[in-house]
Structures are given as structure tokens and as C-alpha cells.
Design a protein around this motif. Structure first.
Motif, PDB file in Angstrom:
ATOM      1  N   ASN A  78      32.117  10.120  20.191  1.00 18.29           N
ATOM      2  CA  ASN A  78      31.144  11.301  19.571  1.00 18.29           C
ATOM      3  C   ASN A  78      30.227  10.471  18.760  1.00 18.29           C
ATOM      4  O   ASN A  78      28.920  11.283  18.397  1.00 18.29           O
ATOM      5  CB  ASN A  78      31.901  12.523  18.780  1.00 18.29           C
ATOM      6  CG  ASN A  78      32.471  11.653  17.611  1.00 18.29           C
ATOM      7  OD1 ASN A  78      32.580  10.487  17.409  1.00 18.29           O
ATOM      8  ND2 ASN A  78      32.583  12.828  16.702  1.00 18.29           N
ATOM      9  N   SER A  79      30.268   9.306  18.351  1.00 21.06           N
ATOM     10  CA  SER A  79      29.113   8.799  17.570  1.00 21.06           C
ATOM     11  C   SER A  79      29.580   7.412  17.421  1.00 21.06           C
ATOM     12  O   SER A  79      30.708   6.768  17.861  1.00 21.06           O
ATOM     13  CB  SER A  79      29.273   9.349  15.959  1.00 21.06           C
ATOM     14  OG  SER A  79      30.385   9.225  15.384  1.00 21.06           O
ATOM     15  N   SER A  89      29.192  13.664  12.842  1.00 20.52           N
ATOM     16  CA  SER A  89      30.325  12.967  12.853  1.00 20.52           C
ATOM     17  C   SER A  89      31.454  13.892  12.465  1.00 20.52           C
ATOM     18  O   SER A  89      32.713  13.518  12.603  1.00 20.52           O
ATOM     19  CB  SER A  89      30.502  11.659  11.995  1.00 20.52           C
ATOM     20  OG  SER A  89      30.236  12.033  10.773  1.00 20.52           O
ATOM     21  N   GLN A 143      26.437  16.673  23.615  1.00 24.84           N
ATOM     22  CA  GLN A 143      27.269  15.669  24.063  1.00 24.84           C
ATOM     23  C   GLN A 143      26.919  15.521  25.681  1.00 24.84           C
ATOM     24  O   GLN A 143      27.361  15.126  26.565  1.00 24.84           O
ATOM     25  CB  GLN A 143      28.725  15.962  23.994  1.00 24.84           C
ATOM     26  CG  GLN A 143      29.272  17.131  24.807  1.00 24.84           C
ATOM     27  CD  GLN A 143      29.203  18.500  23.533  1.00 24.84           C
ATOM     28  OE1 GLN A 143      28.352  18.467  22.586  1.00 24.84           O
ATOM     29  NE2 GLN A 143      30.023  19.447  24.014  1.00 24.84           N
ATOM     30  N   PHE A 181      34.315  13.143  23.544  1.00 24.82           N
ATOM     31  CA  PHE A 181      34.068  14.264  24.408  1.00 24.82           C
ATOM     32  C   PHE A 181      34.611  14.099  25.668  1.00 24.82           C
ATOM     33  O   PHE A 181      34.415  13.010  26.042  1.00 24.82           O
ATOM     34  CB  PHE A 181      32.368  14.229  24.268  1.00 24.82           C
ATOM     35  CG  PHE A 181      31.758  14.359  23.142  1.00 24.82           C
ATOM     36  CD1 PHE A 181      32.040  15.693  22.255  1.00 24.82           C
ATOM     37  CD2 PHE A 181      30.822  13.582  22.738  1.00 24.82           C
ATOM     38  CE1 PHE A 181      31.313  15.768  21.006  1.00 24.82           C
ATOM     39  CE2 PHE A 181      30.116  13.885  21.480  1.00 24.82           C
ATOM     40  CZ  PHE A 181      30.212  14.800  20.799  1.00 24.82           C
ATOM     41  N   ASP A 187      33.156  19.821  23.624  1.00 32.00           N
ATOM     42  CA  ASP A 187      33.140  19.525  22.211  1.00 32.00           C
ATOM     43  C   ASP A 187      34.307  18.636  21.877  1.00 32.00           C
ATOM     44  O   ASP A 187      35.485  18.812  22.331  1.00 32.00           O
ATOM     45  CB  ASP A 187      32.793  20.611  21.481  1.00 32.00           C
ATOM     46  CG  ASP A 187      31.915  20.275  20.355  1.00 32.00           C
ATOM     47  OD1 ASP A 187      31.642  19.086  20.099  1.00 32.00           O
ATOM     48  OD2 ASP A 187      31.042  21.136  20.130  1.00 32.00           O
ATOM     49  N   THR A 188      34.368  18.285  20.500  1.00 32.24           N
ATOM     50  CA  THR A 188      35.413  17.329  20.142  1.00 32.24           C
ATOM     51  C   THR A 188      36.502  18.155  19.505  1.00 32.24           C
ATOM     52  O   THR A 188      37.788  18.070  19.638  1.00 32.24           O
ATOM     53  CB  THR A 188      35.160  16.415  18.582  1.00 32.24           C
ATOM     54  OG1 THR A 188      34.310  17.383  18.101  1.00 32.24           O
ATOM     55  CG2 THR A 188      34.290  15.357  19.119  1.00 32.24           C
ATOM     56  N   ASP A 199      22.110  11.073  22.675  1.00 34.91           N
ATOM     57  CA  ASP A 199      22.533  12.410  22.556  1.00 34.91           C
ATOM     58  C   ASP A 199      21.287  13.314  22.883  1.00 34.91           C
ATOM     59  O   ASP A 199      20.239  13.084  22.639  1.00 34.91           O
ATOM     60  CB  ASP A 199      23.061  12.699  21.033  1.00 34.91           C
ATOM     61  CG  ASP A 199      24.477  12.154  21.164  1.00 34.91           C
ATOM     62  OD1 ASP A 199      24.975  11.559  22.029  1.00 34.91           O
ATOM     63  OD2 ASP A 199      25.080  12.275  20.039  1.00 34.91           O
TER      64      ASP A 199
END
Lengths: 773, 265
Positions: A161-162, A527, A644, A169, A174-175, A674
């Protein structure tokens, strides 16, 4: 009549030959274990050479096979272990526990494994990945902190994700749409230190399995994926210790038999000491406290032949403080399990689970104490059954009930709530589920795994349910008493996977599954921060629903040395939650009024080519995908890219054994930046520059890429004592990947606007010493 | 509180990892220019000023891109009209307007393409600033001396009040450092608010407490959110004011009370 119907049903659906009782059958059952440590082997294979049927061990290492009377040759196998062949003469039901001997040196060649050499071809799983924890340790990582979540991100369909983050992801989700289970307990915040490290200490873990699609009916509660992490049971043969000393943390694990061959215990801890290092660099940090720790405990005990008790716990916390302020957050989970074998064909497990996530913030502002706290906790009871009906049918069924309590945030000044306006009420609810699934071999080519999960979520009082008008003002309030059920959702979740063997080395697999999600994480930062809110479904927030279809082709080459797979998927998402423009989530009791809802779709193709044997091993993974959202209130109702949405995502991972004691490994990742919203113009209001935006997420961050290199040198390995040194460098070619891009007015050139890139990590070298005795 | 948390989080990132910040070349799409209206009816000066502009390309260096109107009218609830005269390009003024609290004014502006934009606002109750207090503030790290200024005033009970504070430090208007509050925090009570800025010894600081109408309040709450942000952290959007037909900007009514203090130990 009913009996006939039942027999008919059993025959049609399960292939149970009730009317063919001519041939007598008996059941052989038992556990498969590692001969060195006594650890049970999960998903290990048992294959009957003559009749070409097989079965895998369950999550507790148990297997059961029902075969005709007579002699059979049974092959027991598990990757990384010597295959064992037993010839048995089956004249009655029998118990057969099998121990396999590890065939490898401590340094594994294979990094990500399937449990049998050609298991990827034959099993009914599509979109599932297994990671053998001890094998993941060769891959170079940030600051040398081994992290299974980061290793998973190197596989197709899974993406970080970062920068440096452990959040991920899966297939455009989504997370918060990933269910992360640690010994069956949900972990609500799996990251330490702003996401740079996951809460999972690899030393305490045995096995990790990620389902990106084709999620079995026994799992539910999140729409995108399930990550099932199992902790080690502890060595039941002898006492031992292992650990490591690294740049920012040290680890120590002690394990051994409580009572020989009856029970074992493992305690594993990790603590970072970033603050000690900072204090050494400058006196500015004298008052600084900054660390996190993880403690994993697990014990198990056999109560006779049919029963076994497991108790596992995890405690982890981040602590950040100065002399007048402190901020800490963390998870606690606990699982008590009871394995019971009702018969040699029917295995059951009952679990009582506790899971808690909370954060607290406290600042002493010239004598005024300001406190902020919040969290979520669960009590969870579940029971799962495995019924090994015959070699062609393995029926799984069970139920679950979770009591959730949401404590979004409490704000206190000198111990008193400051204002009713900021008082966010707690919420409670019960999530329930019933499921049944069958893994069935139709014939030598076709296998199916089909099931149904019935899930529900009920809100329980006390709670004041509010309704809102278009201007987010409260229009009515309904008060519910303590214990009163006021809203119930029910979801029917069909799941089906099919595998068709084309020949010995290739297969086609397909799956469809529907998943429901009743819990939603509200976060408006990249994040994620420790104060992000988990909220339940309510009248206004409908459960998220996902439908996913997937199709894959699997092919092995050169005696299973190479594996190739390509999978395609299409996912449809309903009731996705987002903030309306300008929503303020912080300490807002009416946050529900500021949410907007829409739908999503994600589709893509994932290719994986892997080399499993030889001096050089590794894989190449490529994902081509799209993930979009549509919300009436956002972007004029037009479809827009989800953050994402990463068009291309490539990972190349390899390790080469230079010498029996020296292994070089490296990984390179590349992904499309992103989807973000950049300003397309500017204007001034009362002298201040205001950016002008056109459409949501129409721009892109610069592409991300990075190369990591690591070297592992075995210093000592004489069977009793083992030690190695791991040297690695993160981001070797020092690429400045943008963590954020912000815009500001130039300080040197008034009226000129400029884009500013924040890059977090340049080249970061690390060194870790590991030991085991 | 949120600011404290972000401060802590960014500090922890910055201090542990050698992060680096640099200016990069980033191509941005230029949108079609948008019409921006900034109209303020000042209850103390008895005038209404209007500034009309079009948005610039993001990298364009021109400070402000003014445009002219073909017609501007201000009307009060009794039907009285006030005429505007042009001061410079894009700047208009109407004078001799008497405004009483709760009086509603409507502003209509026609641009050069013939499109008319209308907004209404209700005058606020003027509230006076009582005093300014200077207080030392110690940062968790480092040993710099910093001072904060608190504004004290008494809210008017029984009506909805909205406030915006502005800072002029050493004759410079700090365009991004203002507070936006409503009397939801305490109707009719003595209110105390720290300014969003730290000061050093010797600085001469003028603080303005503006009583503003609800529309301005709603607008500046949004402005505060999008200011200084962009691409990445929050969901960016364009703040919507009270004008119709998609014009950006706002029409507000204000009354100002100010005091000056010199920062001393």
C-alpha cells in the motif's frame, strides 16, 4: 421416504455409494509431523499409489483416508522433507502417525512452496498462495526485519500500500478488505510504526496462506482476501532457543516440550530499539521513547488420543513518548482451542477467541491532561468439523459467532469529557455464520470444492440511531435499549472452485465466490494511522458485497522444476464506503452523515513463472489490472480509478547458492504509481493560494521501482548449533520513490507554485545475526 | 489534537529514516479557467468589495488573473439597490451601506459571457475581542523559545455566532494562519483560542477577530481543509461557496474587532 431421499442426495451430491456395500472399507487416520521438532505439517499430502487417490492434512496436521480392505502403498510427502512410503495391510481401522525428516540444510532453495511438487496443478485451490515462513528469510527486506506480509507483496495480485509498508492490496481491493487471522483471531491493525513493519514476528510463525479468490466457505467477513497465519506449536522433542540481533530490533524464541510427546510450549519475543539509537545520535532525543514489541506465546497439551488443547496469545504494542506526551497502540489476541476426534473420520475444533485493538494518546499541556483513546474488541466462538467421508469427499462444516464492541474515540480533558458534541458512542453487534463445504473428486480429472456460507450481522443497543438530511443535519433520533437488536443483515455466500486436469502436468481451474463484509475501516490517509476508525454496518452503512469469478491455467515443466500459471479475474463490488468531499472524520459523532456509498469493479490478469529446484531459484510475477469505483456524489457520478489501481505490477525474486554456505538473493519490484488527484489550476481566496481540481484520481504518482540485494552466510551449522549472518541493502540503486507529492508556493519565487516530492528511504543497508541451538 | 498526532507521526518518520524532500518537475493537466468571486460586505466600513478572477494554470506565475463584470447589483431585503463602481481591473466597490444583524443581502454578478451568479447572506451579530494573552510554549524537542497568543472574547448568547481570526505579524498578513470556529464550543461563554502560529520576542502582532455569517464559516472550513494539501494524503476537492451556477468563491458579511500586542517575556 426421507431415508431414500437422503440416500439419493448423498449419492448424487457426495458420491457416497450406499448401495454398493460389497467391498469392505476401513479408515486409516493420524497426524503428520516434522521428525525434528514434532511440529504438525499442514496441507501435507498422502497419496495411495495403487488407487491414485489422495488427501491432504488439515490445519492441525490431521488426515483420514477410507480405503478398501487389503494392502496399499501410502506416500507421505511435504516439500522440503524426505518422502516416506509405507506399505500397509488394512484389515481394520488403524491409526498411523507419520514423521518426516527434513531434507534440507537450514538454507532453503525453495522460497515460496506448494506442499507437493505438483500440488499447484492438482489441488482445487485457485488464487491461493502458501508461504513457508522459514523459507521467506532469504529475501532482502527493509532494515533486515523479516516480514511475511512484505514477502506476500512480491506475489501476483498482491501489492504494497505504500513505500516500505506492510499493508497490502489484493486484486484491486482496499487494505481493510483483507481478513488477517493469527491463530484464527482477527488482527485489526497489522502494522507497527506507521506501517513499516508488520506485527508478525516470523520466528513465531509456522505457515501463512493467502486466498485472493476462491475463498473457502469456512472463511468470511472481508470481501477481498483472507490471510490465515498459524503460529508454531513449539518443539515437542527437545528444548531449544533461536533468535537474532539486528540493527533496530532483536528477537528471541524459546521452545520445548512441556511433557515429552504430550505437549509443548513456545515463547517468542521481539523488541525494537530505535530510540536508543536516536539518543546516541543527538541530545535532542534524550526524552524520546520510541519502540515496539511483540510477544507470541503458545502451548498445547494432548489429553489422551482424541483430544488436544491449544492456547495461543499475541501481545504487541507501539510506544511513542516524550517527557510531556505519549502515544501508544497495539493488538492483543488470544485463542483457546480444543481439537477433538469424534471418530477416525470426523475431526472437530472448537475455538474461543479474543481480539482487541486499541490506541491511547495523552499530552500534558502545561498541567492540563488531554487524552484520546479508542479501539475495537471481539469475543469470538467458532467450531469447525472435517468429515472425511471417503477418499472422494471431504466435508467441512461449522458455525461462528462474534461479539464486536466498537469504541471509536473518547476525548478527555483532565479526565472529563469536554463536550457532548465530541462524544462518539460505543456500538455493539453480533456477527454470525454457518457454513458447509465439500471437496469432491468427481473423477480422475475433475475435482470440485463447493460450499455455502450464511452470514449475518446484528446491531445491538444501547445506541441512538440518527437519520440525516442532505445538509448532514440530524433529522431524527431513535434510542434503543441495552441488549435490543435493532438491525440485522443476512448474507448468502456461495463458493465454488473447480479443477480440471488436462494431463499430468497441466490443469484448468475456475472459481466463483461471493463475500460479505460487515465491518468498515474509515481512513483518509495514505498509510493509515493508528487512530483510523473501525465501524460496523448500520442502517446507513450497508454491508460490502463482492462477487468474484476467476479462471486459471496451471502448467509445470521439466519434472516440476518450473511452474507456470496465468489467472484472470473479474470482481464486482457493492456498497463501497467513501468520504464525501470535505468530510471530517476526526472526533465526529455524525461521521455516518459524511459517508457516501458506491460500487466498484476490478479485473486483471496474473502471471507467475517460478523455478523451484537447483542452485538458482526464484520467480517472476506480473499483474495487469484495473480497479475502479463509482459513487454518485464523487466525480460527477463518473467511474474513477481507485487509489490502488495499479496497471502494471512486476516482481522478480531470485536467490543463487554461490557455495553451500553462501547465498545471494535479490528482488526487483516495479509498479504503476497510485491514482491520485493533482491540482489542474489555482486561485486565491483572501490572499491564500487554493488549488483547483478537476476529476478524482485522474493523475498518477510516478512509477515505483526498487532493487534489494541480500547475502546470507552460514557461519556455523553442525546439526546442534546454527548461526548465520545476513547482510542486505534496501533500494540498492537509491531510487527516490515518491511517498507523497505535495504542492506549495515557492519560497524563493513568490507567486510560483511547485511540486514537492517526499521520498522516505534511500539505500538502507542492514545487518542481522541469527542463531539457533 | 489531530495536528499533534500528525506532528508526532511525521517527526517519527523524519527522525528515524533519512527521508528527503525535493522539488520535482511534474506535468499537470491545465483545466479550463474557472470563475472566482470573492465578495465581502464589511459592516464596519459600510462597504462591499468584489474581486473577480479566473483560475490560473497551476505553474503560472501571475499572482491573480482578474476579470471584469458586465453588471453587479447588491440588494437588501427591503429592495434597496446599491451600485458598484470599478476601482481597478476586476475590483469593484459599493459604499454607504448600512447593515444591521440578521439583515439579508443578495449579490448578483454577470460575467462577460452573460452568465449571472447570485448569492445571499445574512449579517452576523458583531462581537468584540476582549484581550490577547501571550504564553511561552516549549516544544518537545529542541530548546527554541516560542510564544503562543491566545484570543479571549465573550460569545453572544442565544444566537449562532461564527468567527474567523486573522493575524498580521510585523505588518505581514499571514494568509494561511487563521482559526475558524463557531459558538458550538460554548454559546454565550467566555471563549479562549490559541492562534495557529508561534511567535518570537519582539514581534508586533495584530489579531483580528471577525464575526462572520454562516456561509462564510462553511466556506472557510472547506478552504482550511484543502489549503496546503494536495495529491496523496487527503481526498482533494473544490470548496463550494454560496454562489449558484458553479462559481467558486463566496459572498460573506463581516464585522471586525482587532487588538495589537508586542511579544515579550
Amino acid at each position: 421416504m426421507y431415508k431414500k431421499l437422503f440416500i439419493l442426495l448423498c449419492y448424487c451430491c457426495l458420491g457416497i455409494p450406499f448401495h454398493l456395500s460389497a467391498q469392505e472399507t476401513f479408515t486409516i487416520s493420524g497426524y503428520m509431523r516434522d521428525a525434528d521438532t514434532g511440529e504438525e505439517l499442514l496441507y501435507a499430502n498422502i497419496f495411495v499409489v495403487e488407487s491414485k487417490v489422495g488427501v491432504t492434512t488439515n490445519l492441525y496436521g490431521f488426515y483420514s483416508l477410507t480405503l478398501p480392505k487389503g494392502t496399499h502403498t501410502l506416500q507421505y510427502s511435504y516439500i522440503g522433507f524426505e518422502k516416506k512410503e509405507l506399505s500397509i495391510d488394512l484389515q481394520q481401522d488403524m491409526e498411523q502417525n507419520v514423521e518426516l525428516v527434513s531434507n534440507s540444510q537450514k538454507l532453503q532453495e525453495v522460497i515460496v512452496t506448494d506442499k507437493k511438487e505438483d500440488d499447484n496443478i492438482t489441488n482445487t485451490e485457485i488464487g491461493a498462495m502458501t508461504l513457508d515462513v522459514k523459507d521467506a528469510k532469504l529475501i532482502p527486506v527493509l532494515l533486515g526485519e523479516q516480514d511475511i506480509l512484505k514477502t506476500m507483496q512480491l506475489l501476483p495480485g498482491v501489492s504494497a500500500n505504500s513505500e516500505g509498508g506492510s499493508g497490502f492490496f489484493v486484486r484491486g481491493g482496499d487494505t481493510d478488505q483483507n481478513l488477517i487471522l493469527l491463530d484464527e483471531a482477527p488482527v485489526y491493525n497489522a502494522s507497527h510504526l506507521l506501517g513499516f513493519f508488520s506485527v508478525f514476528n516470523s520466528d513465531a510463525l509456522k505457515d501463512v496462506k493467502l486466498y485472493k479468490g476462491g475463498i473457502p466457505a469456512q472463511y468470511g467477513g472481508r470481501v477481498s482476501s483472507v490471510m490465515d497465519i498459524r503460529m508454531k506449536n513449539g518443539n515437542s522433542k527437545k528444548w531449544g532457543a533461536s533468535g537474532g540481533i539486528g540493527l533496530i530490533s532483536s528477537r528471541l524464541t524459546v521452545e520445548g516440550p512441556l511433557v515429552k510427546d504430550k505437549g509443548s510450549i513456545i515463547v517468542s519475543g521481539r523488541r525494537t530499539y530505535a530510540d536508543l539509537m536516536l539518543r546516541a545520535t543527538s541530545s535532542d532525543f534524550d526524552d524520546l521513547t520510541l519502540y515496539f514489541y511483540d510477544l507470541n506465546l503458545k502451548a498445547n497439551y494432548k489429553l489422551g488420543n482424541k483430544d488436544r488443547i491449544y492456547l495461543s496469545g499475541y501481545f504487541g504494542r507501539d510506544v511513542f513518548g516524550t517527557d510531556n506526551a505519549g502515544f501508544d497502540w497495539g493488538n492483543v489476541t488470544g485463542t483457546l482451542r480444543w481439537n477433538h476426534t469424534f471418530s477416525n473420520k470426523l475431526f472437530s475444533n472448537l475455538s474461543l477467541i479474543y481480539s482487541d485493538y486499541n490506541y491511547g494518546f495523552k499530552v500534558d499541556n502545561a498541567g492540563t491532561i488531554i487524552e484520546l483513546s479508542g479501539g475495537i474488541f471481539d469475543y469470538n466462538i467458532k467450531q469447525d468439523f472435517n468429515w472425511y467421508i471417503n477418499p472422494k469427499n471431504n466435508l467441512q462444516f461449522g458455525w461462528q459467532a462474534i461479539y464486536h464492541r466498537f469504541k471509536p474515540s473518547t476525548f478527555l480533558v483532565d479526565g472529563e469529557p469536554i463536550s457532548e458534541e465530541l462524544d462518539i458512542s460505543e456500538q455493539q453487534g453480533i456477527e454470525g455464520a454457518l457454513y458447509v463445504a465439500n471437496e469432491q473428486k468427481i473423477n480422475s480429472r475433475l475435482s470440485l470444492n463447493y460450499g455455502l456460507r450464511l452470514s449475518s450481522y446484528s446491531n445491538i443497543g444501547p445506541y441512538d440511531v440518527k437519520t440525516y438530511d442532505e445538509n448532514d443535519e440530524v433529522t431524527s433520533t431513535t434510542t434503543y435499549k441495552s441488549g435490543e437488536f435493532y438491525k440485522t443483515y443476512i448474507g448468502l455466500e456461495p463458493r465454488i472452485n473447480a479443477t480440471f486436469l488436462l494431463n499430468d502436468v497441466s490443469s484448468i481451474k475456475a472459481s466463483y465466490n461471493r463475500t460479505y463484509q460487515y465491518l468498515h475501516l474509515l481512513s483518509n490517509s495514505t498509510s493509515g494511522t493508528p487512530t483510523d476508525l473501525w465501524l460496523p454496518s448500520t442502517d446507513l452503512i450497508k454491508p460490502e458485497i463482492a462477487d468474484q469469478v476467476a479462471l486459471g491455467y496451471f502448467r509445470n515443466f521439466k519434472n516440476n522444476t518450473y511452474e507456470f500459471s496465468v489467472e484472470g479475474y473479474y470482481k464486482n463490488l457493492l456498497n463501497q464506503v467513501d468520504y464525501e468531499d470535505g468530510a471530517d472524520a476526526f472526533l465526529n459523532p455524525d461521521i455516518e452523515a459524511e459517508l457516501v456509498f458506491g460500487k466498484g469493479k476490478a479485473y486483471g490478469m496474473e502471471v507467475l513463472l517460478r523455478k523451484n529446484k537447483g542452485k538458482f531459484t526464484g520467480w517472476l510475477s506480473y499483474t495487469l489490472s484495473t480497479s475502479k469505483r463509482q459513487i454518485d456524489e464523487v466525480n460527477g457520478g463518473e467511474w474513477f480509478s481507485a487509489r490502488q489501481d495499479r496497471t502494471h505490477d512486476v516482481s522478480v525474486v531470485g536467490s543463487y547458492q554461490l557455495h553451500p554456505r553462501l547465498t545471494l538473493s535479490g528482488s526487483w519490484v516495479y509498479y504503476t504509481g497510485d491514482a491520485v488527484t493533482y491540482p489542474s489550476g489555482k486561485y486565491y481566496i483572501d490572499g491564500a493560494l487554493i488549488p483547483l481540481y478537476t476529476s478524482r484520481n485522474a493523475d498518477r504518482m510516478p512509477a515505483y521501482h526498487r532493487f534489494d540485494l541480500g547475502l546470507t552466510w552460514v557461519l556455523k551449522d553442525n546439526g546442534k548449533r546454527y548461526s548465520d549472518l545476513n547482510i542486505s541493502c534496501y533500494n540498492l540503486y537509491n531510487r527516490k520513490n515518491a511517498y507523497t507529492i505535495t504542492f506549495r508556493e515557492s519560497e524563493t519565487n513568490v507567486g510560483q507554485t511547485e511540486a514537492v516530492r517526499l521520498a522516505l528511504f534511500g539505500s538502507v543497508p542492514a545487518i542481522t545475526w541469527n542463531f539457533k541451538f | 489534537m489531530n495536528k499533534y498526532i500528525s506532528l508526532f507521526l511525521s517527526l517519527s518518520i523524519l527522525s528515524i529514516f533519512m527521508s528527503c524532500e525535493d522539488v520535482i518537475e511534474l506535468e499537470l493537466e491545465d483545466s479550463s479557467p474557472q470563475f472566482i468571486i470573492e465578495a465581502v460586505l464589511d459592516m464596519d466600513q459600510n462597504n462591499c468589495t468584489v474581486l473577480l478572477s479566473k483560475s490560473n494554470g497551476f505553474y503560472e506565475s501571475t499572482a491573480i488573473n482578474t476579470v471584469n463584470a458586465t453588471a453587479i447589483t447588491l440588494t437588501d431585503a427591503d429592495g434597496n439597490n446599491y451600485d458598484f463602481s470599478q476601482e481597478t481591473d476586476g475590483r469593484y466597490i459599493a459604499e454607504n451601506i448600512t447593515v444591521a444583524p440578521e439583515q439579508v443581502f443578495t449579490l448578483a454578478i454577470t460575467d462577460e459571457d452573460g452568465q449571472t451568479y447570485t448569492a445571499s447572506s445574512s449579517a452576523p451579530y458583531p462581537v468584540a475581542l476582549d484581550s490577547l494573552e501571550v504564553e511561552e510554549f516549549v516544544f518537545p524537542f529542541g530548546d527554541e523559545e516560542n510564544y503562543r497568543i491566545f484570543i479571549n472574547w465573550v460569545d453572544l448568547e442565544g444566537v449562532d455566532n461564527f468567527y474567523r481570526s486573522k493575524i498580521i505579524a510585523n505588518d505581514t498578513f499571514l494568509v494561511e494562519s487563521y482559526n475558524i470556529v463557531s459558538d458550538e464550543i460554548g454559546d454565550g461563554e467566555e471563549l479562549r483560542l490559541p492562534l495557529q502560529e508561534f511567535f518570537e520576542i519582539g514581534e508586533e502582532v495584530e489579531v483580528q477577530l471577525q464575526s462572520i455569517d454562516e456561509n462564510s464559516y462553511e466556506y472557510f472550513i472547506q478552504i482550511e481543509e484543502v489549503q496546503g494539501e494536495g495529491g496523496g494524503n487527503t481526498t482533494p476537492y473544490n470548496p463550494k461557496g454560496n454562489f449558484d451556477n458553479g462559481a467558486l468563491g463566496y459572498f460573506g458579511i463581516i464585522s471586525t474587532s482587532s487588538k495589537t500586542v508586542v511579544v515579550e517575556k
